[in-house]
Each structure stands twice: as C-alpha cells, then as structure tokens.
Write a protein that holds these residues in place. Structure first.
Motif, mmCIF file in Angstrom:
data_model
loop_
_atom_site.group_PDB
_atom_site.id
_atom_site.type_symbol
_atom_site.label_atom_id
_atom_site.label_comp_id
_atom_site.label_asym_id
_atom_site.label_seq_id
_atom_site.Cartn_x
_atom_site.Cartn_y
_atom_site.Cartn_z
ATOM 1 N N GLU A 87 0.828 -1.204 0.000
ATOM 2 C CA GLU A 87 0.000 0.000 0.000
ATOM 3 C C GLU A 87 0.862 1.255 0.000
ATOM 4 N N MET A 88 1.936 1.267 0.801
ATOM 5 C CA MET A 88 2.808 2.435 0.829
ATOM 6 C C MET A 88 3.507 2.629 -0.512
ATOM 7 N N THR A 89 3.860 1.529 -1.171
ATOM 8 C CA THR A 89 4.498 1.629 -2.485
ATOM 9 C C THR A 89 3.548 2.258 -3.490
ATOM 10 N N ALA A 90 2.283 1.821 -3.487
ATOM 11 C CA ALA A 90 1.290 2.396 -4.396
ATOM 12 C C ALA A 90 1.034 3.861 -4.075
ATOM 13 N N LEU A 91 0.939 4.186 -2.788
ATOM 14 C CA LEU A 91 0.731 5.578 -2.393
ATOM 15 C C LEU A 91 1.937 6.443 -2.736
ATOM 16 N N GLY A 92 3.134 5.853 -2.676
ATOM 17 C CA GLY A 92 4.324 6.593 -3.056
ATOM 18 C C GLY A 92 4.285 7.011 -4.517
ATOM 19 N N ARG A 93 3.810 6.142 -5.370
ATOM 20 C CA ARG A 93 3.719 6.481 -6.786
ATOM 21 C C ARG A 93 2.637 7.534 -7.019
ATOM 22 N N GLU A 94 1.560 7.444 -6.251
ATOM 23 C CA GLU A 94 0.512 8.458 -6.365
ATOM 24 C C GLU A 94 1.041 9.813 -5.892
ATOM 25 N N TRP A 95 1.747 9.808 -4.755
ATOM 26 C CA TRP A 95 2.351 11.048 -4.258
ATOM 27 C C TRP A 95 3.291 11.650 -5.290
ATOM 28 N N PHE A 96 4.132 10.810 -5.898
ATOM 29 C CA PHE A 96 5.105 11.310 -6.870
ATOM 30 C C PHE A 96 4.403 11.876 -8.100
#
Length: 262
Positions: A87-96
């Motif tokens: 989940e954090m990996t997916a959110l990281g891409r969304e943040w970026f």
C-alpha cells in the motif's frame, strides 16, 4: 539498501559513479515529511492530518533538542509500524505523480548535471535517508541505476517500525564506500557527489569531485576546504566547482567557480 532501479539494465562497467542526495538536492522538498502527510491524509482524512501534525511536531522537537539525526530517522519509521509495504508503495507512486507535476519539484540544475553524467557513461546512485516508496519513482524519472536508502524492517509484507541502518550522516559514507568497493575498477577520485547540507559531508568525502547545491554557508565552507586541500599549480579549476560555466566532463573551466544561488 541497494536497489537496482531506473535505467541501469544489464552488466556494464561505468567509468565513474555519481552519488546524489535527494531531498533539497535533487527534489525541492523533504520527501519523508511530504509523503507522511500525503499518505495519512489520503487514508484518514482530517484524522490523518491531525496525526501528521503530532508526528511531525515530535520529530521536530527531538531535532531541536539535539537528538542525533540517525535517532530522528529511526523515530520517523516507527510511524509506519504495521503498515502494508504494497500500500505504501502504491501511495508513493501516487504522491510522486501529483508532486512531480509541479514544475519546481525537481531542481533543474541537478537534473541537468545527472543527464550530462549519464551521457558520459557514469552510473547514477541516489543516496537518501528516505525509503523506496518515495525514492523509486524519483530514481526511475532521472534514470538512476541504484538507490542507497534507509531500509525499514519488514515482516509478512508489513513494516515493523524498526530500521537496520539509517542512511543518514555517517550512514551515507558507509553505503557509498560499499558501492565503491563493488566497483573496484572505478577510481573514487574520478567520482562525483552532490549534496546540500552538512549531513552530506560524509558522502562528499568519498569522492574527488564534491558538488554543492543551494547556498548553505557550511557547505560553501566545506567546499572551500576541499578546494584548498586539492588545488595545485597545474590543477586548473578546483574540485569544488559547480558546473555553471564549468565543463566538468572535459575539465575546461570558465574561471567562475562560485556556487550558484537557487
């Protein structure tokens, strides 16, 4: 932690390595705080904002009280205990994706430097106390070959809240030296490193070509010391020069070796 992400691909022998700090050197923000706020608000709304303010306030208090940066780094990752890595990996891409849409997200001069080094065959190594959910998309965008970053503990796909080795201060020296040891054909004197803060000095110490980003007076003083240590009658331009008006790859120098103000 070493991660092969970006444009590396395959086995090749680069003529030199380029180490680059990330926050406020390559991107114009503190990714750890920005991402912490983003993911908490995205998942918890107003409660997430309130939690972010509590966590960030405690981290700033520890820093103001003189806690070592390594300790503050460890405290940051305790906030992720129990969270899903996926989940954090997916959110990281969304943040970026959202953050990088801002034209000022990347520091243009640093990106241009990395592009020049890549064109000369160098491998790009990002070095940061942040972690992969924030850093992997940054590395992919700039074509970095490796990411050396803080690696939070993981069990059953979830963060434990523990950290094995914070890549902060002396931790940056340790991971850079290990990377150099893995490239024995590379002469450290031929390598470059970019940083914006005194905590980057251990990283800059590892190479023959330290570079400063921004206008921190302590960084300027450090580069002046390096210049004094390395300058000689036939050395041409001192090592501690930014590339503005300076062709680093050919060694030609315009004589304007002052660090630019961003």
């Amino acid at each position: 932690m070493t991660e092969g992400v970006g444009a590396g691909g395959g086995v090749r022998r680069p003529p030199y390595l380029v180490f680059c700090d990330v926050d406020e050197t390559l991107i114009d923000c503190k990714s750890m705080f920005e991402f912490l706020r983003f993911q908490l608000v995205r998942r918890q709304g107003a409660d997430g904002e309130a939690r972010y303010q509590r966590i960030a306030g405690e981290l700033r208090r520890q820093s103001a009280d003189g806690a070592p940066r390594e300790s503050v780094n460890r405290a940051y990752y305790r906030a992720y205990a129990g969270q899903s890595v996926a989940e954090m990996t997916a959110l990281g891409r969304e943040w970026f994706a959202l953050s990088s849409a801002d034209p000022g997200f990347f520091i243009r001069d640093t990106v241009a430097e990395l592009e020049r080094h890549r064109a000369a065959g160098a491998q790009i190594v990002l070095v940061s106390g942040s972690f992969l959910p924030c850093l992997a998309p940054v590395a992919e965008r700039v074509g970095a070959d490796h990411v050396l970053c803080t690696s939070p503990g993981v069990e059953n796909g979830h963060y434990t809240g523990d950290v094995t080795e914070p890549v902060i201060g002396e931790g940056k020296r340790a991971v850079a030296l290990r990377m150099l040891a893995e490239h024995p054909w590379v002469n450290p004197r031929d390598c470059f490193a970019y940083g914006d803060h005194p905590s980057d000095f251990p990283l800059l110490d590892c190479v023959g070509n330290p570079r400063g980003v921004g206008d921190d007076p302590a960084v300027r003083a450090y580069l002046d010391r390096r210049r004094e240590q390395t300058a000689s009658a036939d050395s041409g331009c001192a090592l501690a020069c930014w590339s503005m008006g300076h062709d680093e790859l050919s060694g030609a120098c315009s004589g304007n070796c002052a660090l630019p103000l961003d």
